[in-house]
Design an enzyme around this catalytic site. Structure first.
Site, mmCIF file in Angstrom:
data_model
loop_
_atom_site.group_PDB
_atom_site.id
_atom_site.type_symbol
_atom_site.label_atom_id
_atom_site.label_comp_id
_atom_site.label_asym_id
_atom_site.label_seq_id
_atom_site.Cartn_x
_atom_site.Cartn_y
_atom_site.Cartn_z
ATOM 1 N N MET A 275 0.837 -1.120 0.093
ATOM 2 C CA MET A 275 0.075 0.090 -0.117
ATOM 3 C C MET A 275 0.781 1.156 -0.082
ATOM 4 O O MET A 275 0.462 2.505 -0.171
ATOM 5 C CB MET A 275 -1.195 0.056 1.347
ATOM 6 C CG MET A 275 -2.060 -1.250 1.261
ATOM 7 S SD MET A 275 -2.962 -0.934 -0.183
ATOM 8 C CE MET A 275 -3.761 0.823 0.299
ATOM 9 N N ARG A 276 2.255 1.258 0.180
ATOM 10 C CA ARG A 276 2.978 2.451 0.155
ATOM 11 C C ARG A 276 2.841 3.279 -1.011
ATOM 12 O O ARG A 276 2.995 4.573 -1.051
ATOM 13 C CB ARG A 276 4.470 1.957 0.323
ATOM 14 C CG ARG A 276 5.456 3.173 0.371
ATOM 15 C CD ARG A 276 6.787 2.790 0.763
ATOM 16 N NE ARG A 276 6.990 2.592 2.020
ATOM 17 C CZ ARG A 276 7.114 1.196 2.434
ATOM 18 N NH1 ARG A 276 7.568 0.374 1.445
ATOM 19 N NH2 ARG A 276 7.575 0.872 3.627
ATOM 20 N N ALA A 277 2.642 2.609 -2.278
ATOM 21 C CA ALA A 277 2.472 3.146 -3.422
ATOM 22 C C ALA A 277 1.205 4.135 -3.607
ATOM 23 O O ALA A 277 1.146 5.302 -3.899
ATOM 24 C CB ALA A 277 2.218 2.404 -4.723
#
Length: 725
Positions: A275-277
């Site tokens: 989910m960092r993107a």
């Protein structure tokens, strides 16, 4: 850093690079930027110039950790601090050298004072110096893995922890992280790429007029740095004010549900991991809106944010080129577009915006793109230049980076894949076109026996700064890793003579012992690949290239240097000098043609010469020789000859190859022979070659990881026999 840094607004072109840096200056929460590009493209010039644009920071007087007087860090080692009473200073640019030690990065404890005086004396490191400033890592891909892990963990958590010998220290470490790298010198691991918020690709312009402008401005700066900077002072001040205004506006920017849906849809469509993107893209889109002076995120903000935040996150293996399909991106954005009308994009997205961008016409470092207007020859900006804007999105997919893409791996290559003018050798059939590599697979670990002291990596056992403690020794310099039990044992017999009267030990400098640790090192893996006619069958050579490609992937993961020697026709050639870029090795392998005789001896002699030269360049890096062949030898006399010498027997080429193998064996070079012989009838020549090399022979099937236990046992047995002999 130069006392008079090059003006940021005077850098020619490179809009994406400058936009990525400026967005991080507006919102450090984005997570920094990784700049990829060929050498001499002003990467370092632009990064160093950015530091002069950042607003001044207020710090607590005398605090070595740059605490904010308005909200001092409660856990600061120099605290506690009372709120208020700060002093202003300029934002720092701290450069992390490639060869820095871990102590220099995170800080070090003064062990002598800790043991002798009973005080905790802590010397802050580079992470503390960079707090509330910029931490710049040039050639970040060459930084040791454990240092990169420490660095990126601090960047993600906003603090640095030092845990050593029972002493625990924590301090704030929030900074703008910028890394630059030349992909030709090797790649970062995918998990480390993901820790950088944004990535940009830079390349020098190929237009003569643009290159002339770069040289003109650079010469003007070198002749009179202070005067050149003064001519750009107005543009610098305007850009500095715009950064401050965007920072102030950022909290008011609204990221609506429609924009969030578009961000989630884009990240899902490009199959990025985790989910960092999504989070980074959302923060970047918000910063873009603030940079444009808007309080609402527009669709174009999401598009530009995706182009900056996603390309390096969608690589599936080290040989995939970073990039994003912009047509697919536009399609996803249209499909998930909000029905409500969007605010009109402006600022960096509107080339006609008179108030945008920090001087896109500015130019100067050793590289860059095209200015829209050419200034006077003395480098002074014209009135029109001060109003130029920073373009936002790229105009065409891949147009901005100019990087060469790896060859397509779709089976047989074209005739263009072969080197120009490659000769057609006789003997065992005409030369073949390059054959595509088969599907790579996970291989079992090959290692060099013994204990080395080379660069940190993940292949062979070595004495390193990181790893498990195996003993203690007298320090040769400052103590970096104290071995406490050994120090106590050394001091204990002398306590009476030293007049000890209290409970504490009396410690002298000569009592100190440092830990000896064992970890893993990276090696020089030199591939010697048989590309002769006996290997030229398409199905067979495709499998061989797939095996070598798998070995290259393994070398990438274990942080090795790699080289490639090929032999065919009348001799051998160094297809790729030893390098840290396995991408380059994979590209050369893909284009490798086959055909002609089998000069096995020439290939081994070429390998011997390459290893001899590399030993002089880097004596601490131990080599691992991987010979990929079926063991046949039909011409052993070297380049420039054909056929066999008059009067020589049919076994002469093999005899030459055995003598060449003996040279390598005499220097105790660890060797593995990958036996490519196939079919029901096998001559066993590769196994015989392995014996001459005093190495190990494995087949293509045995190279796979499911046979690892048998291989390790066999390698160890061979090495024990070799040492006993």
């Amino acid at each position: 850093m130069s006392p008079t840094p090059y003006p940021f607004t005077a850098v020619v072109g490179m809009a994406e690079l400058r936009l990525g840096l400026l967005l991080n200056a507006v919102s450090p929460a984005i997570g920094g930027v990784l700049v990829r590009g060929e050498k001499g493209t002003a990467k370092s010039t632009a990064v160093r110039a950015l530091s002069t644009l950042l607003p001044a920071v207020a710090v607590v007087p005398g605090c070595r950790f740059s605490c904010d007087p308005a909200a001092p860090d409660e856990g600061c080692p120099d605290g506690p601090h009372q709120p208020g009473g700060g002093v202003d200073r300029s934002a720092r640019l701290v450069e992390l050298p490639v060869g820095a030690s871990e102590d220099r990065v995170v800080g070090a404890l003064d062990m002598e004072r800790a043991l002798a005086d009973g005080v905790t004396a802590y010397q802050p490191g580079l992470l503390a110096e960079a707090h509330r400033g910029i931490l710049y890592v040039d050639e970040v891909n060459l930084l040791a893995d454990h240092l990169v892990d420490v660095l990126l963990d601090a960047a993600a958590m906003g603090s640095s922890y030092v845990e050593r010998e029972g002493v625990s220290i924590r301090h704030a470490a929030r900074f703008l992280l910028v890394g630059t790298m030349n992909p030709e010198e090797g790649e970062l691991r995918p998990q480390l790429l993901d820790r950088f918020g944004l990535t940009v690709e830079v390349a020098a312009s190929r237009e003569p007029e643009e290159r002339v402008e770069v040289v003109r401005r650079r010469l003007a700066y070198d002749e009179d740095p202070a005067g050149f900077r003064a001519r750009w002072a107005a543009e610098e001040e305007a850009l500095r004010a715009r950064i401050a205004a965007a920072r102030a506006l950022l909290p008011a920017v609204r990221l609506g549900d429609g924009a969030l849906r578009q961000i989630a849809a884009v990240c899902a469509a490009f199959e990025v991991d985790g989910m960092r993107a999504d989070i980074v893209t959302a923060r970047t889109a918000t910063a873009l809106a603030a940079w444009a002076g808007r309080t609402e995120v527009a669709r174009e903000d999401v598009r530009q944010a995706a182009l900056l935040a996603l390309p390096h996150r969608r690589r599936r293996n080290p040989f995939d080129a970073p990039g994003l399909d912009e047509e697919k991106l536009d399609e996803v954005l249209r499909r998930f577009a909000d029905d409500d009308p969007e605010p009109e994009p402006e600022g960096p997205h509107d080339p006609d915006d008179p108030d945008g961008g920090g001087g896109d016409d500015g130019g100067g470092g050793p590289g860059g793109g095209a200015p829209e207007r050419t200034p006077p020859a003395d480098g002074r900006p014209s009135p029109e230049q001060s109003d130029s804007s920073l373009p936002g999105p790229r105009s065409e997919p891949g147009a901005a980076d100019g990087a060469e893409r790896p060859a397509e791996r779709d089976g047989a290559g074209s005739e263009a894949d072969a080197p120009p003018g490659a000769p057609v050798s006789g003997g065992e059939g005409p030369e073949q076109r390059a054959v595509g590599a088969g599907e790579p697979f996970r291989i079992r670990r090959l290692s060099v026996p013994g204990l080395g002291e080379g660069a940190a990596g993940r292949r062979s056992r070595a004495r390193t700064r990181q790893g498990r403690t195996t003993g203690a020794r007298l320090p040769s310099g400052p103590v970096s890793a104290l071995h406490l039990p050994a120090t106590v044992r050394a001091a204990a017999p002398h306590q009476v003579a030293r007049g000890r009267s209290g409970a504490g030990l009396v410690i002298r400098r000569g009592d100190l012992r440092e830990a000896v640790r064992e970890g893993r090192e990276g090696n020089l893996v030199l591939f010697v690949v048989d590309a002769s006619g006996s290997m030229a069958a398409r199905q067979r050579m495709g499998a061989v290239k797939g095996a070598v490609l798998s070995l290259l992937l393994d070398a990438y993961q274990r942080r090795d240097k790699v080289g490639l020697v090929s032999f065919r026709g009348a001799g051998a050639e160094l297809s790729l000098p030893p390098t840290s870029s396995v991408d380059a090795a994979a590209a050369r392998l893909e284009r490798l043609p086959t055909g002609g005789r089998t000069p096995l001896a020439a290939g081994l002699l070429k390998a011997h010469e390459v290893l001899r030269v590399e030993r002089m360049r880097d004596p601490a890096r131990r080599p691992l020789l991987v010979v990929v062949t079926d063991g046949r030898a039909t011409d052993g006399r070297g380049a420039g000859t054909r056929g066999r010498a008059a009067g020589s027997g049919a076994g002469e080429p093999l005899a030459r190859a055995r003598r060449a193998a003996g040279l390598l064996a005499a220097e105790q070079i660890a060797s593995v022979v990958v036996d490519c012989e196939s079919g029901p009838v096998r001559l066993g020549l590769a196994a015989r070659l392995a014996q001459d090399l005093r190495g190990t022979a494995i087949t293509l099937d045995e190279l796979r990881a499911d046979q690892v236990t048998a291989l390790v046992r066999e390698v160890r047995t061979v090495q024990r026999t070799r040492r006993a002999a």
